[in-house]
Structure formats: structure tokens, C-alpha cells
Design a protein around this motif. Structure first.
Motif, short mmCIF file in Angstrom:
data_model
loop_
_atom_site.label_atom_id
_atom_site.label_comp_id
_atom_site.label_asym_id
_atom_site.label_seq_id
_atom_site.Cartn_x
_atom_site.Cartn_y
_atom_site.Cartn_z
N LEU A 1 65.43 101.66 1.89
CA LEU A 1 64.17 101.41 2.61
C LEU A 1 63.03 102.20 1.97
CD1 LEU A 1 63.02 99.99 5.18
CD2 LEU A 1 63.36 102.17 6.35
N ARG A 2 61.91 101.51 1.76
CA ARG A 2 60.70 102.16 1.22
C ARG A 2 59.64 102.20 2.30
NH1 ARG A 2 59.57 102.14 -4.37
NH2 ARG A 2 58.02 103.62 -3.65
N LEU A 3 58.82 103.22 2.28
CA LEU A 3 57.70 103.37 3.20
C LEU A 3 56.40 103.08 2.48
CD1 LEU A 3 58.63 106.79 4.85
CD2 LEU A 3 59.11 104.51 5.75
N VAL A 4 55.50 102.41 3.17
CA VAL A 4 54.13 102.22 2.71
C VAL A 4 53.26 102.85 3.78
CG1 VAL A 4 52.33 100.58 2.08
CG2 VAL A 4 54.73 100.07 1.53
N GLY B 1 51.91 104.00 9.88
CA GLY B 1 50.69 104.74 10.13
C GLY B 1 50.31 104.60 11.59
N VAL B 2 49.24 105.25 11.95
CA VAL B 2 48.79 105.22 13.34
C VAL B 2 48.26 103.83 13.70
CG1 VAL B 2 48.26 107.70 13.39
CG2 VAL B 2 46.47 106.05 12.77
N SER B 3 48.14 103.58 14.98
CA SER B 3 47.61 102.31 15.46
C SER B 3 46.19 102.10 14.91
CB SER B 3 47.56 102.33 16.99
OG SER B 3 47.00 101.14 17.48
N GLY B 4 45.95 100.89 14.42
CA GLY B 4 44.62 100.56 13.91
C GLY B 4 44.43 100.80 12.42
N CYS B 5 45.47 101.28 11.73
CA CYS B 5 45.32 101.56 10.30
C CYS B 5 45.44 100.31 9.44
CB CYS B 5 46.32 102.62 9.84
SG CYS B 5 48.03 102.08 9.82
N GLY B 6 45.93 99.21 10.02
CA GLY B 6 46.04 97.96 9.28
C GLY B 6 47.47 97.55 8.95
N LYS B 7 48.45 98.12 9.66
CA LYS B 7 49.85 97.83 9.37
C LYS B 7 50.17 96.34 9.41
CE LYS B 7 51.39 100.40 12.74
NZ LYS B 7 50.19 101.03 13.27
N SER B 8 49.73 95.66 10.46
CA SER B 8 50.07 94.24 10.61
C SER B 8 49.42 93.39 9.52
CB SER B 8 49.68 93.73 11.99
OG SER B 8 50.42 94.40 12.98
N LEU B 9 48.16 93.63 9.24
CA LEU B 9 47.46 92.86 8.22
C LEU B 9 48.07 93.11 6.84
CD1 LEU B 9 45.22 91.05 7.15
CD2 LEU B 9 43.74 93.08 7.08
N ILE B 10 48.19 94.36 6.45
CA ILE B 10 48.72 94.68 5.13
C ILE B 10 50.19 94.26 5.04
CG2 ILE B 10 49.18 96.53 3.46
CD1 ILE B 10 46.14 95.76 3.98
N GLY B 11 50.94 94.50 6.10
CA GLY B 11 52.34 94.10 6.11
C GLY B 11 52.54 92.61 5.92
N LEU C 1 60.65 97.10 3.26
CA LEU C 1 59.51 97.99 3.39
C LEU C 1 59.14 98.19 4.85
CD1 LEU C 1 57.11 96.38 0.76
CD2 LEU C 1 58.67 98.28 0.39
N VAL C 2 58.76 99.41 5.19
CA VAL C 2 58.14 99.71 6.47
C VAL C 2 56.71 100.13 6.16
CG1 VAL C 2 58.05 101.25 8.47
CG2 VAL C 2 60.25 100.34 7.69
N VAL C 3 55.75 99.35 6.66
CA VAL C 3 54.33 99.70 6.53
C VAL C 3 54.01 100.53 7.76
CG1 VAL C 3 51.98 98.84 6.32
CG2 VAL C 3 53.86 97.59 5.24
#
Length: 173
Positions: free
Chosen positions: A98-101, A11-21, A7-9
Motif C-alpha cells: 500500500l502506498r500513501l498519497v 489528509g484532512v477533510s477538504g484537502c481534495g482527497k476525493s477529487l485527486i483520488g 493507493l490511499v489518498v
């Protein structure tokens, strides 16, 4: 046995990629990687000085990330902005499953999150505006799960896991 997802989480910076990922990786039992850790020092310095990266700046970074994805045979979750379709296509090269989130949010919501951040090299409202300007939202044919960043992190993870489960059922059935 079902293959672990890649999976690739995004979105723009600050959307929560690291936390959700990181939460998704934990739930799925796969490693988590943050694409920001793979930027060259020159890229980090540009962003720290409020200078948006160009496609040329990102080329080597995307190649390194595509190699990372391919090497993780047991699955992974990668937090990566992946703002443009051609960036996502580059990540997908050699990684057809590969899936995108996609963590979707509006500018005001995400800018408010940025205002609360400390010690992050991503610098300034103009940089976020540049990311929104570059963003090409994923199309349906990109195997995307779209989530609204207004929801709580645990809710987003559960929504994602439910959609991944449906995709597995469709593939198996």
C-alpha cells in the motif's frame, strides 16, 4: 506486467482527497472508493453534529477499509483521511504494498475550501481544527508521496504519477 498500485489518498477533510483520488484512479485504470461511504450512520450523525470521532468510533470503519483494500487484487485508489500512523498501519495490515498519497495543506487554505462546500456532513471549524490536531504527518518509511494542495488538480495527479513511475523503476531496476 507491473502490478496495479493500491493507493490511499490521505489528509484532512477538504484537502481534495476525493477529487485527486478519482482522477488518479481514472489515470491508473483502477477503481476508486471514498472511505466516507463506509462510515456507520452513527459516525455520520456525530460528524454532522460537529462531534469529532474517537479511535473507538473509527475501529470498525478501518477494519472494513483494510478488508476492501485487500480484496481489490487489481489495485485501487481509496480516499481516506488516515490521520494517524496507527490508522495507516491498520490499513496496511494485509496490504504491504500500500502506498500513501498525502495531500498537505495549511489550515487557512483548507478552511477556505470548506467554506465553499455545500451539503457535506463534515460540520464546522472545530471539526477541522480537531483533524489538524490529530494529524500525524506520514513518515518516509510509510511509502508516502507528499503533494502540496496549492497546486492544480491536474498538476497533483501528474506529480503523483511521476513519483509512482520512479518507484516502479526503482523496484524493477
Amino acid at each position: 506486467m507491473t502490478e496495479a498500485p493500491k493507493l490511499v489518498v490521505m489528509g484532512v477533510s477538504g484537502c481534495g482527497k476525493s477529487l485527486i483520488g478519482s482522477l488518479l484512479a481514472q489515470a491508473l485504470g483502477v477503481p476508486f472508493f471514498d472511505a466516507d461511504s463506509y462510515h456507520s450512520q452513527a459516525n455520520v450523525e456525530k460528524m454532522a453534529n460537529g462531534i469529532p470521532l474517537t479511535d473507538a468510533d473509527r475501529a470498525g470503519w478501518l477494519a472494513d477499509l483494510a478488508t476492501l483494500i485487500e480484496a481489490q487484487e487489481a489495485g485501487l485508489v481509496l480516499a481516506c483521511s488516515a490521520l494517524k500512523r496507527n490508522y495507516r498501519d491498520r490499513l496496511r495490515a494485509g496490504n504491504p504494498g500500500l502506498r500513501l498519497v498525502y495531500l498537505r495543506g495549511d489550515f487557512d487554505t483548507i478552511w477556505a475550501r470548506h467554506a465553499r462546500r455545500q451539503d457535506h456532513y463534515f460540520n464546522g471549524q472545530a471539526m477541522l481544527e480537531s483533524q489538524f490536531g490529530s494529524l500525524e504527518e506520514p513518515a518516509r518509511d510509510e511509502a508516502v508521496i507528499t503533494l502540496d494542495v496549492e497546486a492544480r488538480p491536474d498538476t497533483l495527479v501528474q506529480q503523483c504519477l511521476a513519483q509512482l513511475g520512479r518507484a516502479r523503476e526503482d523496484a524493477d531496476g
